[in-house]
Design an enzyme around this catalytic site. Structure first.
Site, short mmCIF file in Angstrom:
data_model
loop_
_atom_site.label_atom_id
_atom_site.label_comp_id
_atom_site.label_asym_id
_atom_site.label_seq_id
_atom_site.Cartn_x
_atom_site.Cartn_y
_atom_site.Cartn_z
N ASP A 72 -2.99 -5.63 0.65
CA ASP A 72 -2.83 -5.33 -0.76
C ASP A 72 -1.39 -5.67 -1.16
O ASP A 72 -0.47 -5.50 -0.37
CB ASP A 72 -3.11 -3.85 -1.00
CG ASP A 72 -2.98 -3.47 -2.46
OD1 ASP A 72 -3.63 -4.11 -3.29
OD2 ASP A 72 -2.23 -2.53 -2.75
N ASP A 131 -3.20 0.82 -0.38
CA ASP A 131 -2.74 2.15 -0.73
C ASP A 131 -3.55 2.79 -1.85
O ASP A 131 -3.37 3.96 -2.14
CB ASP A 131 -1.26 2.10 -1.16
CG ASP A 131 -1.05 1.22 -2.38
OD1 ASP A 131 -2.00 0.53 -2.80
OD2 ASP A 131 0.08 1.22 -2.92
N ASP A 189 -8.90 0.24 -2.43
CA ASP A 189 -8.82 -0.37 -1.09
C ASP A 189 -9.72 0.33 -0.07
O ASP A 189 -9.98 -0.22 1.00
CB ASP A 189 -7.38 -0.32 -0.57
CG ASP A 189 -6.44 -1.13 -1.43
OD1 ASP A 189 -6.83 -2.24 -1.83
OD2 ASP A 189 -5.33 -0.66 -1.70
#
Length: 887
Positions: free
Chosen positions: A332, A622, A626
């Protein structure tokens, strides 16, 4: 009742209210109760929990564990070796207990999602504004939002007054989204582009709004993620697959060897059929490294302790080793590769473009405007509350010694025109000491330049804005935007008095002061970490909810893609991904390094597409968005500081420092753990092969066979301590210059299988040679004493040769002189302790009687030690020629 949840953003507000059978005045209490009964409360459904007993029993599904349980039953009920059986059972049970308490289960992710729910919501019912628990919200409720609120359900916005909502935990986009009530036309718009919707658990950072509830509980976007978590399959780690494969291979080998021993002994009439069966069973039990699961668990646990010191917290033990086989890190962007904090990077002032680090005087007009035209609130402790873009401007002012509190005290704000998403500007008016008023305006460059008539030149002099200068400003803005910077323009004018009506009409005849370019910057250590990962043969992917240009620029800065690459081919958006089916995407997945504007289901598709190529995928993240991919990946890596509890709960490992470079450190530790487990397995299996060969040949030759107590004690003292100590061997040089092992590798790869075979044969052969020597040239002439001495020497040699062999396996190919005999203190103490325990059974009176062995003199001990050390010499010679052949 509602079947168009995902398309409300394409419907007008009136059509939405009609579809939901509600009005701007809200629902009646009767309607609320009916809908609660039909659709349930506004909360997430929890996956059915497994009981502690079921979780404990599931630990015994592993094939190797089943083999050990069968071996325990055979040892106890048929061979009557109850101590051996109890030791095996104790190891298996302790391993199961450790597994239950060490592994964090996926239900924690659902718990975290439930804890995120906001406790209260302000709603309009029967025309009255009331505050209720968010769990009591139903579809059709009218919800009021203001800055600081957490959105309690999915809403179609009906009113928006400068409303901004921060959705990074859901979309991955770091900048708050400007919300409108305008109907969208594209039904394929992703979550991040649905500007007329507000989503459950996102944060209102600015303005106010009113929305109608379109989805509650599991029907919200967060609810869909919870459903994906419930449905996600648990992945099998490479370590678990390797151990399962090892267990099956051992079982086949053991059955074949036991059958051969039984048949040979029976045909030779060496013993009765029942005694031959017991001999074969004893031999089979000796062949099983019953301590292997516990040793692997201990090595993994030691690895986790070391990784905690490096800020990597492992929540599931096999994840330590899985890291070492990682091929792909799908990361990410926001908060992982970047700081998740908007930062000023470029400033255009006095008609000159310069870096943010350049010196600026505290009285610089551009600096002053960006601080005054700003709604950030500063708390007593210095923390800032407000839109991330505006707080970045205040932070920049602090760095340049601009005191915002002093400035506002000297020139207080007396009027304002709030930001509006249509005109994309905000204006504040400040009273000056000379009685005049300073009007400061901040906003989108394209819109602000339409209202500018003058500018400040390089000498600080106000000049009329001609076409050439206007083009320079537009080109500068375009150049900053191409670098994926978020650009704001700043302007001002001086008023003699405050107009009677303060509205957008006063934003005319402005003097252009400057531009400021901001970005959520990459972490300082991230670029080097990407480079290190590349050197280790690991490919880094960036997955983000940000726009394509922003994603591409950050990827170029980090080295995830290079200027020489075809960036158009390397970058793909979620919308483009939707146009491909899974088969087509799986074929093309290797060409993409950057994914922009993606939704949670896209991330799962990306992970699974790489897994179809046989790659071991690590996913970092985070946000709430996700979590499904973190769970689907071979190893999910959550962020400890900025990460949501949802992402942590779905992860196998959490980075305590949110530092991308910690992943590379963890990969190195994971590779070391695998190498050390491989060394332990090489040690255990070659030793057990030596034991099997010794027992087999003694049976075939009709020699006095080693008794079960001998094998049990050798296994206990020589298998356990050195094997565990091998688990803390230092990292071998060059381990991070090797390519990832990949999913198809196993513990027998890299020449380990061949080493096990020839080293096991050497151990057994040398032991038999010592026995034959002792029988041929006995110290005592009496037959009984000669056999006792020969058996004791064979017993001592079989134990000692394994201790010497432990030094051989400190490296599969490197010389012991390169690795170092005594660098690992724990290993040295383990070998010494094992030697003492083995020698004690021979040298201490009473114990030698218990173990059916005789006392050995120095001459006999000399033969044992010389023969045992001979293995080190032979293996060193073999390794030397192997290294020569490899070159």
């Amino acid at each position: 009742m509602v079947d168009k949840q995902t398309t409300f953003f394409t419907q007008s507000t009136d059509a939405t209210l009609k579809a939901l059978a509600t009005t701007p005045q809200g629902l009646t209490q009767e309607q609320v109760e009916k809908r609660l009964a039909e659709n349930g409360r506004n909360q997430l459904t929890e996956k059915k929990r497994k009981s502690l007993a079921i979780r404990f029993l599931e630990q015994f599904k592993d094939f190797m564990i089943i083999v050990l349980l069968v071996a325990a039953m055979i040892a106890g009920f048929l061979a009557h070796e109850w101590p051996d059986a109890f030791i095996i059972l104790a190891v298996v049970i302790l391993n199961a207990i450790f597994g239950v308490f060490q592994e964090a289960k996926a239900e924690q992710a659902i718990d975290a999602l439930k804890e995120m729910a906001t406790p209260d919501a302000h709603v309009r019912r029967d025309g009255e504004i009331v505050t209720i628990k968010s769990e009591e919200l139903v579809v059709g409720d009218i919800v009021l939002l203001e800055a600081g609120d957490i959105v309690p359900a999915d809403l179609r916005l009906l009113e928006s007054a400068a409303l901004k909502i921060e959705e990074s935990a859901l979309t991955g986009e770091s900048v708050p989204v400007d919300k409108t009530v305008e109907t969208l036309t594209d039904p394929e718009s992703g979550i991040g582009d649905r500007t007329n919707m507000a989503f459950m658990n996102s944060n209102v950072t600015y303005g106010r709004g009113v929305g109608v509830v379109t989805g509650t509980g599991m029907q919200t976007e967060v609810g869909k993620i919870a459903g994906m978590l419930n449905q996600a399959d648990e992945t099998t780690t490479p370590l678990q697959m390797n151990l399962s494969q090892l267990g099956k291979s051992l079982t086949i080998m053991i059955l074949i060897i036991a059958a051969i021993v039984f048949v040979v002994g029976y045909l030779r009439h060496a013993q009765s059929p029942i005694n031959m069966l017991l001999t074969a069973i004893s031999l089979a039990v000796a062949a099983i490294p019953e301590g292997l699961p516990a040793i692997v668990t201990i090595i993994l646990a030691l690895g986790t302790q070391k990784m905690v010191k490096r800020k990597a917290i492992v929540r599931k033990l096999p994840a330590v080793e899985t890291l070492g086989s990682t091929d792909i890190i799908a990361s990410d962007k926001t908060g992982t590769l970047t700081m998740n904090q908007m930062t000023v990077e470029k400033i255009f002032t006095n008609n000159q473009l310069q870096d943010a680090g350049a010196t600026l005087p505290a009285d610089n007009l551009t600096l002053k405007i960006m601080n005054l035209a700003n709604d950030t609130r500063i708390k007593a402790d210095g923390d800032m509350i407000g839109d991330p873009t505006e707080t970045a401007l205040i932070a920049y002012g602090r760095d340049k010694d601009f005191d915002i509190n002093a400035a506002l005290a000297a020139e207080p704000r007396v009027a304002e025109v709030p930001f509006d998403s249509e005109r994309k500007l905000m204006t504040t008016i400040h009273q000056q000491a000379d009685g005049q008023f300073l009007m400061t305006t901040k906003g989108a460059p394209d819109e602000l330049l339409k209202r500018v008539t003058h500018y400040i030149d390089a000498q600080g002099v106000v000049q009329p804005l001609d076409d050439a200068e206007r083009q320079l400003l537009l080109d500068t803005n375009h150049g900053l935007a191409k670098q994926a910077l978020r650009v704001l323009a700043l302007a001002y004018k001086v008023l003699p008095s405050v107009p009677a009506t303060v509205d957008p009409t006063i934003e005319t005849d402005l003097i252009f002061a400057g531009l400021v370019g901001m970005i959520d910057p990459e972490r300082p250590e991230a670029k080097q970490a990407v480079t290190d990962a590349h050197s280790a043969g690991i490919r880094t992917l960036m997955i983000t909810g940000d726009h394509r240009d922003t994603a591409e620029a950050i990827a170029l800065r980090l080295g995830i893609i290079t200027p020489e690459e075809d960036t158009d081919a390397a970058v793909i958006t979620g919308a483009e991904l939707d146009q491909m089916n899974d088969q087509e995407f799986a074929k093309k997945v290797t060409q993409y390094a950057v994914y922009a504007r993606v939704a949670p289901e896209h991330k799962v598709r990306i992970v699974k597409a790489w897994q179809k190529h046989g790659k071991v995928v690590a996913m970092t993240g985070d946000g709430v968005n996700d979590a499904p991919a973190l769970k689907s990946a071979d190893i999910g890596i959550g962020m400890g500081i900025t990460g949501t509890e949802v992402s942590k709960g779905a992860s196998d490992m959490v980075l305590a420092d949110d530092n991308f470079s910690t992943i590379v450190i963890a990969v190195k530790e994971g590779r070391k753990v695998f190498a050390n487990i491989q060394k332990s397995i090489q040690y255990l299996l070659s030793a057990n092969l030596g034991e099997v060969l010794t027992l087999f040949m003694m049976t075939v030759l009709g020699w006095q066979i080693l008794q079960p107590v001998h094998i049990l004690w050798i296994n206990l003292v020589t298998d356990t301590f050195p094997a565990i100590a091998l688990g803390v061997e230092p990292t071998e040089p060059g381990i991070m210059n090797q390519k990832p092992r990949g999913r198809k590798s196993n513990f027998f790869s890299g020449g380990v299988f061949q080493a096990i075979i020839y080293q096991g044969l050497l151990e057994g052969g040398i032991t038999l040679a010592v026995y034959a020597l002792a029988i041929t040239f006995p110290v005592h002439q009496a037959s009984g004493l000669a056999h006792a001495d020969a058996l004791t020497m064979a017993y001592a040699t079989l134990g000692m040769i394994q201790l010497f062999h432990a030094f051989n396996v400190k490296s599969v190919h490197q010389s012991i002189f390169t690795v170092g005999f005594f660098k690992n203190k724990a290993f040295n103490w383990a070998v010494l302790a094992s030697f003492i325990l083995l020698a004690a059974t021979i040298m201490i009176p009473g114990l030698n009687g218990l173990f059916h062995v005789s006392h050995l003199d120095l001459y006999q001990w000399g033969i044992v030690l010389a023969a045992s050390f001979m293995l080190v010499v032979i293996v060193e010679i073999v390794k030397f020629f192997q290294r020569k052949a490899a070159k």
